[in-house]
Design an enzyme around this catalytic site. Sequence first.
Site, PDB file in Angstrom:
ATOM      1  N   HIS A 303       0.807  -1.036  -0.097  1.00  0.00           N
ATOM      2  CA  HIS A 303      -0.013   0.016   0.215  1.00  0.00           C
ATOM      3  C   HIS A 303       0.796   1.281   0.146  1.00  0.00           C
ATOM      4  CE1 HIS A 303      -4.060   2.219   1.170  1.00  0.00           C
ATOM      5  NE2 HIS A 303      -2.940   2.847   1.617  1.00  0.00           N
ATOM      6  N   HIS A 346      -0.437   2.718  11.410  1.00  0.00           N
ATOM      7  CA  HIS A 346       0.639   3.563  11.497  1.00  0.00           C
ATOM      8  C   HIS A 346       0.691   4.710  12.460  1.00  0.00           C
ATOM      9  CE1 HIS A 346      -2.192   5.573   8.822  1.00  0.00           C
ATOM     10  NE2 HIS A 346      -1.573   6.819   8.833  1.00  0.00           N
ATOM     11  N   GLU A 352      -3.402  14.335  10.838  1.00  0.00           N
ATOM     12  CA  GLU A 352      -4.362  13.964   9.509  1.00  0.00           C
ATOM     13  C   GLU A 352      -5.790  14.106   9.924  1.00  0.00           C
ATOM     14  OE1 GLU A 352      -3.670   9.732   8.593  1.00  0.00           O
ATOM     15  OE2 GLU A 352      -1.540  10.057   8.568  1.00  0.00           O
ATOM     16  N   HIS A 376      -6.602  12.373  13.516  1.00  0.00           N
ATOM     17  CA  HIS A 376      -5.666  11.522  13.858  1.00  0.00           C
ATOM     18  C   HIS A 376      -4.287  12.333  14.204  1.00  0.00           C
ATOM     19  CE1 HIS A 376      -7.896   8.220  11.795  1.00  0.00           C
ATOM     20  NE2 HIS A 376      -8.318   8.327  13.396  1.00  0.00           N
ATOM     21  N   HIS A 382      -3.153   4.608  14.621  1.00  0.00           N
ATOM     22  CA  HIS A 382      -4.468   4.785  13.680  1.00  0.00           C
ATOM     23  C   HIS A 382      -4.454   3.745  12.737  1.00  0.00           C
ATOM     24  CE1 HIS A 382      -2.468   8.216  12.126  1.00  0.00           C
ATOM     25  NE2 HIS A 382      -3.082   7.831  11.034  1.00  0.00           N
TER      26      HIS A 382
END
Length: 454
Positions: A303, A346, A352, A376, A382
């Site tokens: 990803h 992560h 964020e 976050h 999260h």
Amino acid sequence: MTDIKNDYTYQSGFDNHFSSEALPDALPKGQNTPQVCPYGLYAEQLSGTAFTVDRKHNQRTWLYRIRPSVCHTPFQPFQKKSKLVGNYTDEANVSVTPNQLRWSPFDLPTEPTNFVEGLHSIAGAGDVGVKHGMGVLFYAANKDMVDTAFYNADGDFLIGRDLIHRYPLPQQGRLDITTEFGKIMVHPNEICVIQRGIRFSVALPDGPSRGYICEVFNGTWSLPDLGPIGANGLANPRDFQTPIAAFVNEEKSFRIINKYGGRLFSAQQNHTVFDVVAWHGNYAPFKYNLALFNTVNSVSFDHIDPSIFTVLTCKSEKPGVAIADFVIFPPRWSVQEHTFRPPYFHRNCMSEFMGLIHGSYEAKQGGFLPGGASLHSMMTPHGPDAPTFEKASKDELKPMYIAKGTQAFMFESSMQLQPTHWAIEESGKVQHDYFQAWQGLKSNFDPNWKLSQN
């Protein structure tokens, strides 16, 4: 130029030096300030950067208008109570918490409320007074701005709206924005950027509207560098649209609302501010259709970092570190092999703030809804919730079209965003059980795993 049904006419391109005139030869020839301008207009320069900034980053526009902007009464404090914050370093304004935060959809107003009256600060960092930082705002409105214009002296606004779900169909609402530069119709799944100092008014042709705003106090929104991606991909410059000149010549009582230092002030004048007959320059509002974003992604494994989904960025003085990135997660193909495909767990040195315009975000099975939000914070862990992890761990990894009918976004910042007291204590929308999203993640550790592979 592009003419779209139920829309206005625009000039295409990003950061161009545009020119536009609503009357023939309204732009002076060969100079910016002739002794007498065509049609008896006034010349006025709007500077978005310091005069001495290098040519590449210098932004300014010349406006040729019926009356100059200076013709108004002194500003007075705006009478209606505001939920805006200008200094996010003052604990009198913000609540300091490292916890994961998520909000249910914010309410539409029950009393008549226009765009300016419906502005609320949710979170931010820095101080508008020293021109450093950013803020995340929410707006909710149910009436037009009439004989009123607004401008923000604190920073640039990036405005988007979510899709309000009402029986039997979602509301296909638009924002009809009149600016000094011309008219902009913002459709669902489009964003609009209106820079510092530009005056505008918002009408709601389809009824109530609700959405998100990212405000940057220093720097301006620009396209991200493409680097190894090459010349093409992500947001293409030609898909950004800037209005063409359109003026009104009216003498009537008109109100100007100014956001200055995080507070609102009001002044009166006896004519409209939308009297610009012609203009030229590279400091102008624009809109962009998020459906035109050219997504890039992994076609092998893993990803990839969400920076590949950056539409616009506001760079800091440190290369590669942004005051704010505007990132989207649009419909796309997912084809990675031997990979946990959703966003991984992560911890991040960035903040964020996420919102959902419409649809269902692929990394959460519930609770994250259009009109809501999540935050976050730096180094707070999260990732996908427990049901998403379980499903993705067992999915057949065939090519899959994901996020169909969905548009999620993120304002990512190198700054430590602090939520406001309104967002935490007054809105009534904090999901205090958000932490439960991860409590179902059980241990799958098997010390004999290697033996079982033989």
